[in-house]
Design a protein around this motif. Structure first.
Motif, PDB file in Angstrom:
ATOM      1  N   VAL A  20       0.888  -1.137   0.145  1.00  0.00           N
ATOM      2  CA  VAL A  20      -0.098   0.088  -0.044  1.00  0.00           C
ATOM      3  C   VAL A  20       0.878   1.286   0.134  1.00  0.00           C
ATOM      4  CG1 VAL A  20      -1.599   1.291   1.225  1.00  0.00           C
ATOM      5  CG2 VAL A  20      -1.852  -1.153   1.284  1.00  0.00           C
ATOM      6  N   SER A  21       0.820   2.095  -0.831  1.00  0.00           N
ATOM      7  CA  SER A  21       1.559   3.245  -0.838  1.00  0.00           C
ATOM      8  C   SER A  21       0.981   4.245   0.077  1.00  0.00           C
ATOM      9  CB  SER A  21       1.244   3.852  -2.434  1.00  0.00           C
ATOM     10  OG  SER A  21      -0.041   4.384  -2.562  1.00  0.00           O
ATOM     11  N   PRO A  22       2.047   5.122   0.271  1.00  0.00           N
ATOM     12  CA  PRO A  22       1.843   5.961   1.661  1.00  0.00           C
ATOM     13  C   PRO A  22       0.903   6.796   1.508  1.00  0.00           C
ATOM     14  CG  PRO A  22       4.211   5.932   0.952  1.00  0.00           C
ATOM     15  CD  PRO A  22       3.513   5.303  -0.121  1.00  0.00           C
ATOM     16  N   ALA A  23       0.177   7.317   2.626  1.00  0.00           N
ATOM     17  CA  ALA A  23      -0.760   8.296   2.454  1.00  0.00           C
ATOM     18  C   ALA A  23      -0.481   9.553   2.455  1.00  0.00           C
ATOM     19  CB  ALA A  23      -1.596   8.246   3.982  1.00  0.00           C
ATOM     20  N   VAL A  52      -2.393   3.548  -3.331  1.00  0.00           N
ATOM     21  CA  VAL A  52      -3.008   2.326  -4.036  1.00  0.00           C
ATOM     22  C   VAL A  52      -2.265   1.115  -3.414  1.00  0.00           C
ATOM     23  CG1 VAL A  52      -2.758   1.277  -6.286  1.00  0.00           C
ATOM     24  CG2 VAL A  52      -3.097   3.859  -6.313  1.00  0.00           C
ATOM     25  N   LYS A  53      -3.260  -0.019  -3.206  1.00  0.00           N
ATOM     26  CA  LYS A  53      -2.851  -1.284  -2.952  1.00  0.00           C
ATOM     27  C   LYS A  53      -2.494  -2.053  -4.081  1.00  0.00           C
ATOM     28  CE  LYS A  53      -4.143  -5.316  -0.118  1.00  0.00           C
ATOM     29  NZ  LYS A  53      -5.255  -5.966   0.771  1.00  0.00           N
ATOM     30  N   VAL A  54      -1.048  -2.461  -4.346  1.00  0.00           N
ATOM     31  CA  VAL A  54      -0.697  -3.423  -5.301  1.00  0.00           C
ATOM     32  C   VAL A  54      -0.316  -4.768  -4.946  1.00  0.00           C
ATOM     33  CG1 VAL A  54       1.372  -3.654  -7.098  1.00  0.00           C
ATOM     34  CG2 VAL A  54       0.467  -1.127  -6.464  1.00  0.00           C
ATOM     35  N   ASP A  55      -1.081  -5.662  -5.728  1.00  0.00           N
ATOM     36  CA  ASP A  55      -0.731  -7.036  -5.252  1.00  0.00           C
ATOM     37  C   ASP A  55       0.071  -7.621  -6.532  1.00  0.00           C
ATOM     38  OD1 ASP A  55      -0.890  -9.786  -4.994  1.00  0.00           O
ATOM     39  OD2 ASP A  55      -2.390  -9.610  -3.425  1.00  0.00           O
ATOM     40  N   TYR A  56       1.259  -8.045  -6.571  1.00  0.00           N
ATOM     41  CA  TYR A  56       1.842  -8.586  -7.902  1.00  0.00           C
ATOM     42  C   TYR A  56       1.541  -9.765  -8.000  1.00  0.00           C
ATOM     43  CZ  TYR A  56       4.972  -4.692  -9.078  1.00  0.00           C
ATOM     44  OH  TYR A  56       5.489  -3.497  -9.820  1.00  0.00           O
ATOM     45  N   GLY A  57       1.193 -10.702  -7.016  1.00  0.00           N
ATOM     46  CA  GLY A  57       0.803 -12.048  -7.186  1.00  0.00           C
ATOM     47  C   GLY A  57      -0.592 -12.067  -8.042  1.00  0.00           C
ATOM     48  N   LYS A  58      -1.341 -11.233  -7.555  1.00  0.00           N
ATOM     49  CA  LYS A  58      -2.623 -11.199  -8.366  1.00  0.00           C
ATOM     50  C   LYS A  58      -2.634 -10.361  -9.533  1.00  0.00           C
ATOM     51  CE  LYS A  58      -5.537 -12.544  -4.349  1.00  0.00           C
ATOM     52  NZ  LYS A  58      -6.595 -12.141  -3.418  1.00  0.00           N
ATOM     53  N   THR A  60      -2.951  -6.978  -9.613  1.00  0.00           N
ATOM     54  CA  THR A  60      -3.834  -5.970  -9.362  1.00  0.00           C
ATOM     55  C   THR A  60      -3.596  -4.868  -8.754  1.00  0.00           C
ATOM     56  OG1 THR A  60      -4.604  -6.934  -7.370  1.00  0.00           O
ATOM     57  CG2 THR A  60      -5.814  -7.797  -9.028  1.00  0.00           C
ATOM     58  N   ALA A  61      -4.022  -3.563  -8.743  1.00  0.00           N
ATOM     59  CA  ALA A  61      -3.727  -2.665  -8.241  1.00  0.00           C
ATOM     60  C   ALA A  61      -5.050  -1.803  -7.840  1.00  0.00           C
ATOM     61  CB  ALA A  61      -2.941  -1.357  -9.086  1.00  0.00           C
ATOM     62  N   THR A  62      -5.559  -1.671  -6.612  1.00  0.00           N
ATOM     63  CA  THR A  62      -6.686  -1.113  -6.238  1.00  0.00           C
ATOM     64  C   THR A  62      -6.595   0.322  -5.496  1.00  0.00           C
ATOM     65  OG1 THR A  62      -7.498  -3.348  -5.991  1.00  0.00           O
ATOM     66  CG2 THR A  62      -8.707  -1.711  -4.891  1.00  0.00           C
ATOM     67  N   LEU A  63      -7.499   1.209  -5.855  1.00  0.00           N
ATOM     68  CA  LEU A  63      -7.090   2.511  -5.182  1.00  0.00           C
ATOM     69  C   LEU A  63      -7.815   2.247  -3.629  1.00  0.00           C
ATOM     70  CD1 LEU A  63      -6.925   5.555  -5.560  1.00  0.00           C
ATOM     71  CD2 LEU A  63      -9.289   5.577  -5.865  1.00  0.00           C
TER      72      LEU A  63
END
Length: 244
Positions: A20-23, A52-58, A60-63
């Motif tokens: 999760v990127s910094p606030a 943004v939450k980044v999941d390299y395994g899946k 996906t990048a979710t706001l």
């Protein structure tokens, strides 16, 4: 650029785990003054994009939608503008005074603007001290009786020229209505950008008040709002405030 490089480096290191990127930090709230109990929307400007939450395994990048707290109470976020500015609805039960504005993520990180919002108390009613006119006149006429509400229909704000931040200037206010000349009460002052001081006028004399005020923020399209009692609201012309 430095923030982007740091983010990419961290993503490479955390490729196997969601990241999760910094606030972002809160850099401004507009308006900075609101009235107690009034339904209002505030715009909270940030210094960067929402996390943004980044999941390299899946892959996906979710706001990540943060939580916004004002005075410790949740302020629902109703819209996110393209530049990342958050529009939020104020809690209706905020107490008058200076309130912290806090942005929080689920992982506990976030940012805060200490005393970033001023909640103004309800404006004085027309039948408070100085409001009802001469108590020696006949009750029921609207001109007195000690507890009769004055027949005041509005307030006129004389045109305000461009000003300079932190430099005092005088505004002229005139109440309108059949009993305007009897009004000796106070009115509430606020602004759409920054803060105005004072935010409660001194007493009127025969329905007129010349009040010296100071604005602490520069910018264009500055507008003052005057509230007379709980129902009468007037706005000034738009003017510019230059840096000192």
């Amino acid at each position: 650029m430095i923030r982007t490089i740091a983010l990419l480096s961290t993503l490479v290191l955390c490729a196997c785990e969601p990241y999760v990127s910094p606030a972002p930090n809160i850099i401004s709230i507009e308006p900075e003054e609101v009235m107690s109990g009034e339904a209002a929307t505030v715009a909270v400007k940030l210094d960067g994009p929402l996390p943004v939450k980044v999941d390299y395994g899946k892959q996906t990048a979710t706001l990540v939608t943060p939580t916004l707290l004002i005075g410790g109470q949740a302020a629902p976020i109703t819209h996110v503008e393209q530049d990342g500015t958050l529009l939020a609805t104020l809690p209706g039960s905020l107490s008058a005074g200076l309130q912290d504005v806090r942005l929080e993520l689920a992982n506990g990180s976030g940012s805060v603007s200490e005393q970033g919002l001023t909640v103004l108390p309800l404006p004085p009613e027309l039948d408070e001290d100085g409001g009802p006119g001469d108590p020696g006149t006949d009750p029921g006429t609207g001109n007195g009786g000690g507890d009769q509400e004055l027949r005041v229909t509005g307030v006129l704000i004389e045109p305000i020229p461009d000003q300079v931040r932190d430099v005092p200037f005088t505004i002229t206010l005139r109440v309108e209505g059949p009993d305007a000349a009897l009004f000796e009460g106070q009115v509430q002052l606020s602004t759409n950008k920054g803060r105005i001081s004072p935010n409660l006028s001194n007493s009127f004399s025969k329905g007129v008040r010349q009040e010296q005020v100071i604005l602490d923020k520069q910018g264009g399209n500055m507008v003052l709002t005057v509230r007379v009692g709980s129902t009468l609201v007037a706005k000034s012309n738009s003017f510019k405030v230059s840096p000192k």
